[in-house]
Design an enzyme around this catalytic site. Sequence first.
Site, PDB file in Angstrom:
ATOM      1  N   ARG A 156       1.407  -6.545  12.644  1.00  0.00           N
ATOM      2  CA  ARG A 156       0.828  -5.928  13.842  1.00  0.00           C
ATOM      3  C   ARG A 156       0.701  -6.938  14.981  1.00  0.00           C
ATOM      4  NH1 ARG A 156      -3.598  -1.336  11.819  1.00  0.00           N
ATOM      5  NH2 ARG A 156      -2.049  -0.152  10.622  1.00  0.00           N
TER       6      ARG A 156
ATOM      7  N   SER B 287      -9.914  -6.571  10.409  1.00  0.00           N
ATOM      8  CA  SER B 287     -11.105  -5.875   9.956  1.00  0.00           C
ATOM      9  C   SER B 287     -11.909  -6.861   9.140  1.00  0.00           C
ATOM     10  CB  SER B 287     -10.677  -4.678   9.103  1.00  0.00           C
ATOM     11  OG  SER B 287     -11.777  -3.885   8.780  1.00  0.00           O
TER      12      SER B 287
ATOM     13  N   GLU C 212      -6.008  -1.306  15.584  1.00  0.00           N
ATOM     14  CA  GLU C 212      -6.644  -2.254  14.663  1.00  0.00           C
ATOM     15  C   GLU C 212      -5.676  -3.369  14.249  1.00  0.00           C
ATOM     16  OE1 GLU C 212      -8.296  -0.447  11.144  1.00  0.00           O
ATOM     17  OE2 GLU C 212      -8.168  -2.350  10.055  1.00  0.00           O
TER      18      GLU C 212
ATOM     19  N   ARG D 125       2.499   0.930  10.329  1.00  0.00           N
ATOM     20  CA  ARG D 125       2.001   1.306   8.998  1.00  0.00           C
ATOM     21  C   ARG D 125       3.139   1.257   7.996  1.00  0.00           C
ATOM     22  NH1 ARG D 125      -2.812   3.593   8.147  1.00  0.00           N
ATOM     23  NH2 ARG D 125      -2.989   4.014  10.367  1.00  0.00           N
TER      24      ARG D 125
ATOM     25  N   ARG E  81       0.831  -1.200   0.000  1.00  0.00           N
ATOM     26  CA  ARG E  81       0.000   0.000   0.000  1.00  0.00           C
ATOM     27  C   ARG E  81       0.863   1.246   0.000  1.00  0.00           C
ATOM     28  NH1 ARG E  81      -4.750  -1.807   4.338  1.00  0.00           N
ATOM     29  NH2 ARG E  81      -5.190  -3.778   3.271  1.00  0.00           N
TER      30      ARG E  81
END
Length: 414
Positions: free
Chosen positions: A388, A351, A348, A276, A261
């Site tokens: 994560r 999801s 988070e 991130r 990403r």
Amino acid sequence: MIDLKYLQKNFDEASAKLIKKGVDELTLENLKELFKTLKSANATLEEAKSEQNKMSKLFGEYMREKKDITELKAKVNEKKEEIVRLQAIAREAQEALELVALAIPNFPDDSVPEGANEDDNIELKKVLEPRKFDFKPKEHWELAQINGWIDFERGVKLAKSRFSVLRGEAARLERALINFFLDVNREKGFEEVCVPFINNSTMLQGTGQLPKFEDDLFKIDGEDLYLIPTAEVPLTNLYNDEILTSKELPILLTGYTPCFRKEAGSAGRDTRGMIRQHQFDKVEMVAITTPQQSEEIFEMMVDNASEILTKLGLPHRVIELCGGDLGFSAARTIDLEVWLPGQDKYREISSISNTRDFQARRAKIRYKDGKKNVLVNTLNGSALAVGRTLVAIMENYQNEDGTIEIPEVLKNYM
RNA sequence: GGACAGUUGGGUGAGCUGGCUGAAACCACAUCCCUGCUAAGGAUGCGUACGGGUAACUGUACCGAGGGUUCGAAUCCCUCACUGUCCGCCA
């Protein structure tokens, strides 16, 4: 893609739903008009074509009967010019509609809470009590340094910022987590698949990343190919443009892939550490179901991801996203947020979304329900984001001297 | 990357001397019938998308994708993609 017929027939209801998701009414009004224009343009065009086809068919007859065709030919030629004109109009209408329609997000479920952003999300429950530290827990980058687990500098050297290198035990832990996740998912009935990490634009459009979010993707230069931002893309599109039988459903898939990403728009956020990154590992669950099955499967996927965290002994909470925080394709999303004692907050880590038939309509995934072809429901969810999880383990399992314990369930995997 | 061959409906596969082919045949699938016992026989239906119609039905488009020729193209021409084979290269 939303159901445009539904939008047209129940405009007020449909726009109320989309307003919950932050779409303004003007756009919808415009969309409705474009749809109407297209329909009438197509109707006139098709009528003209029908006439022309009829005339053309006469030629065969005339030739056999050796009749004179010059008059007929003149008439057909005239019609042809009209058709060319009508065709241009219809095509324009089509393009104008697509431009708008593909950028409209999915309808949220009625059960989705109102809200503008993440502050309005609803905590459904907490699982596991965060551990009490008798020292000040460190953040994962400090721990990474102490243990030599993450080499941020050399990751940047190899690629650019927001890339990193895992070393030694951390690299092994990453691999262990992937295997552990895949095994748990497989036990839950998910078929393990190994897919291309590069997909073409049709697939990215199928799951909703294109055309609207091109800036978030890494594109291969000179090719119609993109690095996948999530395994949701290849897993869901495995059945792109296919008609399944109802017997096959539900299809449950799991796969490990790295995710790429650009993180456009998140400049300055989470710049420290590996929360991130431009590239991260994730094990994904995808379900392809009938509309009737999708609710139950959704719950199962949420439970599964939560269970994995529980098995790892990681405290987390379950969050229902409000309308304003819902992603583009999602009708409903539940996030799992893991406790990070170093950061002193929940972050988070998974999801899980039900997109209903939104992706299915774009990706043309249907199944035969008796005689009719019905759009499937597609669901996706992380189980889990690997990087994560690694961070969460580091922070939750740290000792005062900065060393890190390995969770019990992972010991067989190391 | 080079050469040749191919790309037809859920599958196999005809058509490819342009109109009567949205597409034979077979398989799969669905419903029904027969039979009775787990495997076989018969009948009918059965591509997709969009539009019109309460419905029966009907219009348009689609034979890898996009263009072109033609009154008319699955059928002829061009471009591209993909698949196969041989060569090159390589984990």
